[in-house]
Write a protein that holds these residues in place. Structure first.
Motif, PDB file in Angstrom:
ATOM      1  N   VAL A   1     -85.359 -60.341  45.493  1.00 48.34           N
ATOM      2  CA  VAL A   1     -86.585 -59.735  46.022  1.00 48.34           C
ATOM      3  C   VAL A   1     -87.695 -59.815  44.981  1.00 48.34           C
ATOM      4  CG1 VAL A   1     -87.657 -57.563  46.764  1.00 48.34           C
ATOM      5  CG2 VAL A   1     -85.392 -58.213  47.642  1.00 48.34           C
ATOM      6  N   LEU A   2     -87.389 -59.418  43.754  1.00 45.89           N
ATOM      7  CA  LEU A   2     -88.383 -59.475  42.691  1.00 45.89           C
ATOM      8  C   LEU A   2     -88.868 -60.907  42.483  1.00 45.89           C
ATOM      9  CD1 LEU A   2     -89.977 -58.207  40.345  1.00 45.89           C
ATOM     10  CD2 LEU A   2     -87.951 -58.542  38.912  1.00 45.89           C
ATOM     11  N   THR A   3     -87.944 -61.847  42.524  1.00 49.45           N
ATOM     12  CA  THR A   3     -88.303 -63.256  42.359  1.00 49.45           C
ATOM     13  C   THR A   3     -89.264 -63.705  43.451  1.00 49.45           C
ATOM     14  OG1 THR A   3     -86.199 -63.769  41.269  1.00 49.45           O
ATOM     15  CG2 THR A   3     -87.380 -65.591  42.281  1.00 49.45           C
TER      16      THR A   3
ATOM     17  N   GLU B   1     -85.662 -55.256  34.534  1.00 50.72           N
ATOM     18  CA  GLU B   1     -85.580 -53.879  34.049  1.00 50.72           C
ATOM     19  C   GLU B   1     -86.865 -53.119  34.351  1.00 50.72           C
ATOM     20  OE1 GLU B   1     -82.509 -54.344  30.282  1.00 50.72           O
ATOM     21  OE2 GLU B   1     -84.629 -54.836  30.026  1.00 50.72           O
ATOM     22  N   GLU B   2     -87.995 -53.789  34.187  1.00 47.43           N
ATOM     23  CA  GLU B   2     -89.270 -53.140  34.467  1.00 47.43           C
ATOM     24  C   GLU B   2     -89.385 -52.755  35.937  1.00 47.43           C
ATOM     25  OE1 GLU B   2     -94.055 -53.973  33.841  1.00 47.43           O
ATOM     26  OE2 GLU B   2     -92.581 -55.378  33.030  1.00 47.43           O
ATOM     27  N   ALA B   3     -88.747 -53.536  36.798  1.00 46.44           N
ATOM     28  CA  ALA B   3     -88.779 -53.249  38.235  1.00 46.44           C
ATOM     29  C   ALA B   3     -87.736 -52.215  38.648  1.00 46.44           C
ATOM     30  CB  ALA B   3     -88.557 -54.542  39.021  1.00 46.44           C
ATOM     31  N   GLY B   4     -86.979 -51.701  37.690  1.00 49.28           N
ATOM     32  CA  GLY B   4     -85.983 -50.680  37.998  1.00 49.28           C
ATOM     33  C   GLY B   4     -84.639 -51.235  38.424  1.00 49.28           C
ATOM     34  N   ILE B   5     -84.391 -52.502  38.127  1.00 51.58           N
ATOM     35  CA  ILE B   5     -83.122 -53.127  38.493  1.00 51.58           C
ATOM     36  C   ILE B   5     -82.164 -53.028  37.307  1.00 51.58           C
ATOM     37  CG2 ILE B   5     -81.989 -55.275  39.192  1.00 51.58           C
ATOM     38  CD1 ILE B   5     -84.757 -56.195  40.265  1.00 51.58           C
ATOM     39  N   THR B   6     -81.011 -52.431  37.533  1.00 50.66           N
ATOM     40  CA  THR B   6     -79.955 -52.430  36.529  1.00 50.66           C
ATOM     41  C   THR B   6     -79.106 -53.659  36.812  1.00 50.66           C
ATOM     42  OG1 THR B   6     -79.963 -50.005  36.440  1.00 50.66           O
ATOM     43  CG2 THR B   6     -78.053 -51.133  35.505  1.00 50.66           C
ATOM     44  N   LEU B   7     -79.455 -54.747  36.167  1.00 45.69           N
ATOM     45  CA  LEU B   7     -78.863 -56.030  36.534  1.00 45.69           C
ATOM     46  C   LEU B   7     -77.382 -56.077  36.183  1.00 45.69           C
ATOM     47  CD1 LEU B   7     -79.839 -58.589  37.901  1.00 45.69           C
ATOM     48  CD2 LEU B   7     -80.261 -59.571  35.650  1.00 45.69           C
ATOM     49  N   ALA B   8     -76.594 -56.553  37.128  1.00 44.36           N
ATOM     50  CA  ALA B   8     -75.152 -56.718  36.961  1.00 44.36           C
ATOM     51  C   ALA B   8     -74.706 -57.807  37.922  1.00 44.36           C
ATOM     52  CB  ALA B   8     -74.417 -55.403  37.252  1.00 44.36           C
ATOM     53  N   ASP B   9     -73.546 -58.352  37.686  1.00 41.71           N
ATOM     54  CA  ASP B   9     -73.025 -59.401  38.568  1.00 41.71           C
ATOM     55  C   ASP B   9     -72.371 -58.747  39.782  1.00 41.71           C
ATOM     56  OD1 ASP B   9     -72.459 -61.957  39.446  1.00 41.71           O
ATOM     57  OD2 ASP B   9     -70.597 -62.131  38.290  1.00 41.71           O
ATOM     58  N   ARG B  10     -73.226 -58.086  40.561  1.00 44.66           N
ATOM     59  CA  ARG B  10     -72.789 -57.419  41.782  1.00 44.66           C
ATOM     60  C   ARG B  10     -73.808 -57.726  42.887  1.00 44.66           C
ATOM     61  NH1 ARG B  10     -72.579 -52.912  38.404  1.00 44.66           N
ATOM     62  NH2 ARG B  10     -74.140 -51.885  39.710  1.00 44.66           N
TER      63      ARG B  10
END
Length: 218
Positions: free
Chosen positions: A39-41, A21-30
């Motif tokens: 990428v963040l990982t 979330e801090e990186a601007g990712i709206t995480l979803a199973d997509r």
């Protein structure tokens, strides 16, 4: 147990955002969000401050490279420059190469869709880890980072607590095992708790301040 719940809730009140979330990712199973988490990982897997890795991820995404197709199409120098804007300079050239190679692997092996990786592994966490470490720059610690964040949208992975999560729990005097920790907040919030505990382990959040906040709320 009541005191432990108070501490867990105080921590979530203070640190409610995951690294994704801090990186601007709206995480979803997509496909898109899961690739962005990859990428963040990759960025978090090097010996660099988490805040710098998050800033670098935001720069890459701001440049429009939110899919493996876009990441691979970017030039190596463009990726280096974006990482530099995020102050990710110590490992920028090597990481720029790994991001390009990882994007190609994602496309070739998984057709750009990491849900395929999830389905191939099934509910086997060890299999998930083995598949994730095939990506350049992602070792066992990186696999832990990915699964720790992905458990928010992959329920079969929960509760996932890596060594840093458990180290943070110990600093707060909480039980250092996933089964007990999930009982403090419930499965839906466990991914957030795991991420917040990592911040305690890394010194990004003060264990003393969390404890004082919990005591004041009694």
């Amino acid at each position: 147990m009541a005191d432990d719940r108070n501490v867990a809730r105080a921590l979530l009140d203070r640190q409610s955002r995951t690294y994704a979330e801090e990186a601007g990712i709206t995480l979803a199973d997509r496909p898109g969000p899961l690739y962005q988490l990859l990428v963040l990982t990759t960025l978090l897997s090097t010996r660099i401050r988490a805040s710098v890795a998050v800033a670098a991820a935001r720069e890459l995404f701001a440049a429009g490279w939110r899919t493996p197709q876009a990441m691979e199409a970017a030039t190596w120098q463009d990726r280096v420059d974006a990482l530099g804007r995020g102050h990710y300079r110590r490992y920028d050239e090597r990481t720029a190469t790994m991001l390009g190679t990882g994007a190609r692997l994602c496309l070739d092996r998984w057709h750009g869709d990491l849900r395929r990786l999830h389905r191939e592994a099934g509910a086997d966490r060890a299999a998930l880890r083995r598949l994730l470490v095939e990506f350049p720059g992602i070792g066992p610690t990186g696999a832990d980072i990915f699964l720790r964040e992905a458990q928010a949208v992959w329920p079969d992975v929960r509760p996932y607590a890596d060594r840093r999560t458990l180290a943070g729990a110990r600093r707060l005097g909480l039980p250092a095992n996933p089964g007990s920790l999930v009982g403090l907040v419930g499965e839906a919030d466990f991914g957030r708790l795991a991420s917040a505990l990592v911040r305690v382990a890394l010194g990004e959040e003060s264990a003393g301040e969390v404890s004082r906040t919990a005591a004041a709320a009694r």
